[in-house]
Design an enzyme around this catalytic site. Structure first.
Site, PDB file in Angstrom:
ATOM      1  N   THR A  98       0.726  -1.357   0.072  1.00  0.00           N
ATOM      2  CA  THR A  98       0.015   0.017  -0.123  1.00  0.00           C
ATOM      3  C   THR A  98       0.856   1.312   0.046  1.00  0.00           C
ATOM      4  O   THR A  98       0.224   2.397   0.099  1.00  0.00           O
ATOM      5  CB  THR A  98      -0.861   0.166   1.318  1.00  0.00           C
ATOM      6  N   GLY A  99       2.194   1.149   0.147  1.00  0.00           N
ATOM      7  CA  GLY A  99       3.076   2.171   0.288  1.00  0.00           C
ATOM      8  C   GLY A  99       3.508   2.714  -1.093  1.00  0.00           C
ATOM      9  O   GLY A  99       3.142   2.335  -2.240  1.00  0.00           O
ATOM     10  N   VAL A 132       6.558   2.718  -2.568  1.00  0.00           N
ATOM     11  CA  VAL A 132       7.406   1.880  -3.133  1.00  0.00           C
ATOM     12  C   VAL A 132       6.822   0.627  -3.489  1.00  0.00           C
ATOM     13  O   VAL A 132       6.892   0.085  -4.754  1.00  0.00           O
ATOM     14  CB  VAL A 132       8.798   1.540  -2.363  1.00  0.00           C
ATOM     15  N   ARG A 143      -3.966  -2.849   9.393  1.00  0.00           N
ATOM     16  CA  ARG A 143      -4.774  -1.369   9.131  1.00  0.00           C
ATOM     17  C   ARG A 143      -5.093  -1.551   7.751  1.00  0.00           C
ATOM     18  O   ARG A 143      -6.319  -1.141   7.500  1.00  0.00           O
ATOM     19  CB  ARG A 143      -3.687  -0.167   9.500  1.00  0.00           C
ATOM     20  N   SER A 144      -4.443  -2.132   6.757  1.00  0.00           N
ATOM     21  CA  SER A 144      -4.781  -2.060   5.502  1.00  0.00           C
ATOM     22  C   SER A 144      -5.451  -3.293   5.061  1.00  0.00           C
ATOM     23  O   SER A 144      -5.563  -3.533   3.539  1.00  0.00           O
ATOM     24  CB  SER A 144      -3.431  -1.963   4.588  1.00  0.00           C
ATOM     25  N   ARG A 204      21.887  -3.299   4.594  1.00  0.00           N
ATOM     26  CA  ARG A 204      22.745  -3.050   3.586  1.00  0.00           C
ATOM     27  C   ARG A 204      23.903  -2.928   3.833  1.00  0.00           C
ATOM     28  O   ARG A 204      25.132  -3.271   3.248  1.00  0.00           O
ATOM     29  CB  ARG A 204      22.480  -1.335   3.082  1.00  0.00           C
ATOM     30  N   CYS A 224      18.032   5.318  -2.301  1.00  0.00           N
ATOM     31  CA  CYS A 224      17.624   5.796  -3.645  1.00  0.00           C
ATOM     32  C   CYS A 224      18.856   6.771  -4.311  1.00  0.00           C
ATOM     33  O   CYS A 224      19.091   7.040  -5.282  1.00  0.00           O
ATOM     34  CB  CYS A 224      16.396   6.789  -3.507  1.00  0.00           C
ATOM     35  N   GLN A 265      16.559  16.051  -2.972  1.00  0.00           N
ATOM     36  CA  GLN A 265      15.759  15.057  -2.975  1.00  0.00           C
ATOM     37  C   GLN A 265      14.285  15.282  -2.602  1.00  0.00           C
ATOM     38  O   GLN A 265      14.062  15.985  -1.829  1.00  0.00           O
ATOM     39  CB  GLN A 265      16.510  14.232  -1.900  1.00  0.00           C
ATOM     40  N   LYS A 275      25.116   7.148   4.212  1.00  0.00           N
ATOM     41  CA  LYS A 275      24.917   6.178   3.640  1.00  0.00           C
ATOM     42  C   LYS A 275      25.269   6.076   2.200  1.00  0.00           C
ATOM     43  O   LYS A 275      25.772   5.135   1.655  1.00  0.00           O
ATOM     44  CB  LYS A 275      23.284   6.405   3.242  1.00  0.00           C
ATOM     45  N   HIS A 277      14.529  12.459  -7.724  1.00  0.00           N
ATOM     46  CA  HIS A 277      15.785  12.996  -7.133  1.00  0.00           C
ATOM     47  C   HIS A 277      16.645  13.528  -8.158  1.00  0.00           C
ATOM     48  O   HIS A 277      16.837  13.032  -9.222  1.00  0.00           O
ATOM     49  CB  HIS A 277      16.522  12.028  -6.134  1.00  0.00           C
TER      50      HIS A 277
HETATM   51  N1  LIG Z   1      10.493   6.389  -0.996  1.00  0.00           N
HETATM   52  C1  LIG Z   1      11.873   6.193  -1.612  1.00  0.00           C
HETATM   53  O1  LIG Z   1      12.146   6.871  -2.535  1.00  0.00           O
HETATM   54  C2  LIG Z   1      12.505   4.711  -1.202  1.00  0.00           C
HETATM   55  C3  LIG Z   1      13.772   4.459  -1.553  1.00  0.00           C
HETATM   56  C4  LIG Z   1      14.562   3.530  -1.240  1.00  0.00           C
HETATM   57  C5  LIG Z   1      14.181   2.994  -0.129  1.00  0.00           C
HETATM   58  N2  LIG Z   1      12.915   3.182   0.487  1.00  0.00           N
HETATM   59  C6  LIG Z   1      12.455   2.262   1.703  1.00  0.00           C
HETATM   60  O2  LIG Z   1      11.421   1.623   1.274  1.00  0.00           O
HETATM   61  C7  LIG Z   1      10.605   1.463   2.457  1.00  0.00           C
HETATM   62  C8  LIG Z   1       9.355   1.745   2.252  1.00  0.00           C
HETATM   63  O3  LIG Z   1       9.044   3.132   1.862  1.00  0.00           O
HETATM   64  P1  LIG Z   1       7.744   3.887   1.158  1.00  0.00           P
HETATM   65  O4  LIG Z   1       8.435   5.361   0.690  1.00  0.00           O
HETATM   66  O5  LIG Z   1       6.880   2.923   0.299  1.00  0.00           O
HETATM   67  O6  LIG Z   1       6.888   4.035   2.574  1.00  0.00           O
HETATM   68  P2  LIG Z   1       5.280   4.467   2.621  1.00  0.00           P
HETATM   69  O7  LIG Z   1       4.716   5.108   1.403  1.00  0.00           O
HETATM   70  O8  LIG Z   1       5.169   5.132   3.919  1.00  0.00           O
HETATM   71  O9  LIG Z   1       4.730   2.779   2.783  1.00  0.00           O
HETATM   72  C9  LIG Z   1       5.171   2.085   3.934  1.00  0.00           C
HETATM   73  C10 LIG Z   1       4.347   0.668   3.715  1.00  0.00           C
HETATM   74  O10 LIG Z   1       4.926  -0.288   4.682  1.00  0.00           O
HETATM   75  C11 LIG Z   1       3.722  -0.835   5.297  1.00  0.00           C
HETATM   76  N3  LIG Z   1       4.167  -1.068   6.614  1.00  0.00           N
HETATM   77  C12 LIG Z   1       4.631  -0.172   7.824  1.00  0.00           C
HETATM   78  N4  LIG Z   1       4.814  -0.587   8.823  1.00  0.00           N
HETATM   79  C13 LIG Z   1       4.440  -2.117   8.571  1.00  0.00           C
HETATM   80  C14 LIG Z   1       4.272  -3.086   9.561  1.00  0.00           C
HETATM   81  N5  LIG Z   1       4.400  -3.047  10.903  1.00  0.00           N
HETATM   82  N6  LIG Z   1       3.783  -4.262   9.041  1.00  0.00           N
HETATM   83  C15 LIG Z   1       3.294  -4.239   7.818  1.00  0.00           C
HETATM   84  N7  LIG Z   1       3.539  -3.275   6.875  1.00  0.00           N
HETATM   85  C16 LIG Z   1       3.921  -2.190   7.462  1.00  0.00           C
HETATM   86  C17 LIG Z   1       2.749   0.241   5.203  1.00  0.00           C
HETATM   87  O11 LIG Z   1       1.543  -0.436   5.311  1.00  0.00           O
HETATM   88  P3  LIG Z   1       0.204   0.482   5.771  1.00  0.00           P
HETATM   89  O12 LIG Z   1      -0.207   1.074   4.689  1.00  0.00           O
HETATM   90  O13 LIG Z   1      -0.818  -0.685   6.002  1.00  0.00           O
HETATM   91  O14 LIG Z   1       0.615   1.161   6.905  1.00  0.00           O
HETATM   92  C18 LIG Z   1       3.126   0.757   3.772  1.00  0.00           C
HETATM   93  O15 LIG Z   1       2.452  -0.300   2.718  1.00  0.00           O
HETATM   94  C19 LIG Z   1      11.231   2.225   3.606  1.00  0.00           C
HETATM   95  O16 LIG Z   1      12.061   1.184   4.380  1.00  0.00           O
HETATM   96  C20 LIG Z   1      12.135   3.252   2.788  1.00  0.00           C
HETATM   97  O17 LIG Z   1      13.463   3.498   3.525  1.00  0.00           O
HETATM   98  C21 LIG Z   1      12.069   4.110   0.003  1.00  0.00           C
END
Ligand SMILES: NC(=O)c1ccc[n+]([C@@H]2O[C@H](COP(=O)([O-])OP(=O)(O)OC[C@H]3O[C@@H](n4cnc5c(N)ncnc54)[C@H](OP(=O)(O)O)[C@@H]3O)[C@@H](O)[C@H]2O)c1
Length: 340
Positions: free
Chosen positions: A11-12, A14, A39-40, A99, A130, A157, A215, A243
């Site tokens: 649902t996020g 990524v 929650r989802s 990592r 990223c 970014q 990082k 970015h």
């Molecule tokens: N965005 C970027 O550019 C980027 C780049 C590299 C790496 N990342 C990494 O990728 C990961 C996700 O990032 P995002 O940007 O997609 O975040 P996001 O939009 O906030 O989405 C977070 C996701 O994680 C789920 N989640 C959180 N806590 C959870 C739990 N306890 N159990 C199960 N699911 C859980 C959420 O589910 P719900 O909707 O149910 O809460 C949602 O699907 C992070 O570790 C981030 O550091 C992101």
């Protein structure tokens, strides 16, 4: 025969992009599951023209599944990635948790595809930050030709790098600027992000740098070459997706800007757009939804003997996260699992 694939964090930002990219690149999927938090439960997400109902990660049994693409924060990853890996499902993780673990390969398939073969120690492969991912795609071919000694990088970014909440904060604060009664206090970021820039991403370290900057240093060394020195300044800007990076490199051998342009044109994953005229370069809004890392503004740095400057732009949700993770799955499939 294809793979049984799990997307964790579906649902996020990524996770949704992972589902899009698996479909766009016709990854050989036999069965797919979309997981998120309780929650989802039941939330619908798209996979091509199909709709998937999100399942609860906590109740999911990974036994019999081949690959799990994880895109949840480090805390939840710490709890669930070992469970998936122990059940025999190979985890490709987007958080920073694994990592720097010497038993976990950190992979950018254009740069170090052979590293995937080290997955079996923990059944986990890590995806880089990223900002690192897009930078190393550009550094690698230049390093192979002229050996990079030092990199000075400043990043610009976007807020999608902080997940859904970062995007909401920029949107709400931007609206509030025109309607001051709706003032939105900073929550995700330490200061107002709308119409502003913030030279601070992740926590501060003892030497005055931030964890995000560290990082980029540590990951470039692990992925490309431990001898490369990197100094970074990471800045959050009010852009939703994409970015940008201003990169300066110092090389051991002289590299002419025209040759650098030709090398980058031929390099995998890179698109050079470099016309010395108004608009002859790529900006973040133009890279959204694309697979490529775009390079522009390639020019000699005449203040040092062997120096080059260039501008590097990529969709952080794609090359910076979801695309790179799917490319790792493809590389794993081609080199190791050989099922597809
Ligand atoms: N965005 C970027 O550019 C980027 C780049 C590299 C790496 N990342 C990494 O990728 C990961 C996700 O990032 P995002 O940007 O997609 O975040 P996001 O939009 O906030 O989405 C977070 C996701 O994680 C789920 N989640 C959180 N806590 C959870 C739990 N306890 N159990 C199960 N699911 C859980 C959420 O589910 P719900 O909707 O149910 O809460 C949602 O699907 C992070 O570790 C981030 O550091 C992101």
């Amino acid at each position: 025969m294809g793979y049984k694939v799990v997307v964790v964090g579906a649902t996020g930002n990524v996770g949704r992009e992972m589902l899009n990219i698996l479909e766009e690149r016709a990854f050989p999927v036999d069965e797919i599951a979309a997981l998120a938090s309780r929650r989802s439960l039941g939330t619908e997400v798209s996979f091509g023209d199909k709709t998937l109902k999100t399942q609860d990660l906590d109740a999911f049994d990974f036994t019999g599944w081949d690959i799990a693409l994880f895109a949840i924060g480090s805390d939840a990853t710490k709890k669930y990635a070992p469970v998936a890996a122990k059940a025999g499902c190979i985890v490709i993780d987007n958080s920073s948790l694994y990592r720097y673990d010497p038993d976990v390969p950190l992979v950018v398939p254009e740069v170090n595809p052979e590293a995937v073969e080290g997955y079996s120690k923990k059944n986990i492969i890590a995806n880089p930050n990223c900002s690192t991912a897009q930078m190393v795609v550009a550094l690698k071919p230049l390093h192979d030709r002229a050996k990079i000694k030092r990199v000075v990088v400043s990043t610009y970014q976007s807020v999608s790098g902080s997940g859904k909440d970062g995007m909401d904060e920029l949107w709400d604060q931007t609206k509030a600027v025109y309607n001051p009664t709706d003032e939105v206090a900073p929550k995700v970021y330490p200061k107002q992000i709308a119409f502003n820039v913030i030279p601070h991403i992740d926590v501060f370290l003892e030497d005055g740098s931030t964890k995000e900057e560290w990082k980029m240093v540590a990951e470039t060394k692990k992925i490309v070459d431990s001898s490369i020195k990197v100094t970074a300044t990471c800045v959050r800007v009010p852009v939703f997706v994409g970015h940008a990076e201003a990169i300066n490199i110092e090389t051991e051998e002289f590299l002419d800007e025209d040759e650098a342009r030709d090398i980058l044109r031929e390099a995998p994953g890179i698109m050079v757009v470099d016309k010395r005229e108004d608009g002859g370069y790529v900006t973040p809004v133009e890279c959204v939804g694309d697979f490529a890392t775009f390079i522009s503004r390639i020019r000699q740095d005449s203040t040092i003997e062997n120096g080059l400057n260039f501008w590097c732009v990529s969709d952080n949700l794609r090359k910076g996260a979801a695309l790179n993770a799917v490319q790792i799955a493809e590389t794993l499939g081609n080199r190791v699992l050989k099922k597809g």
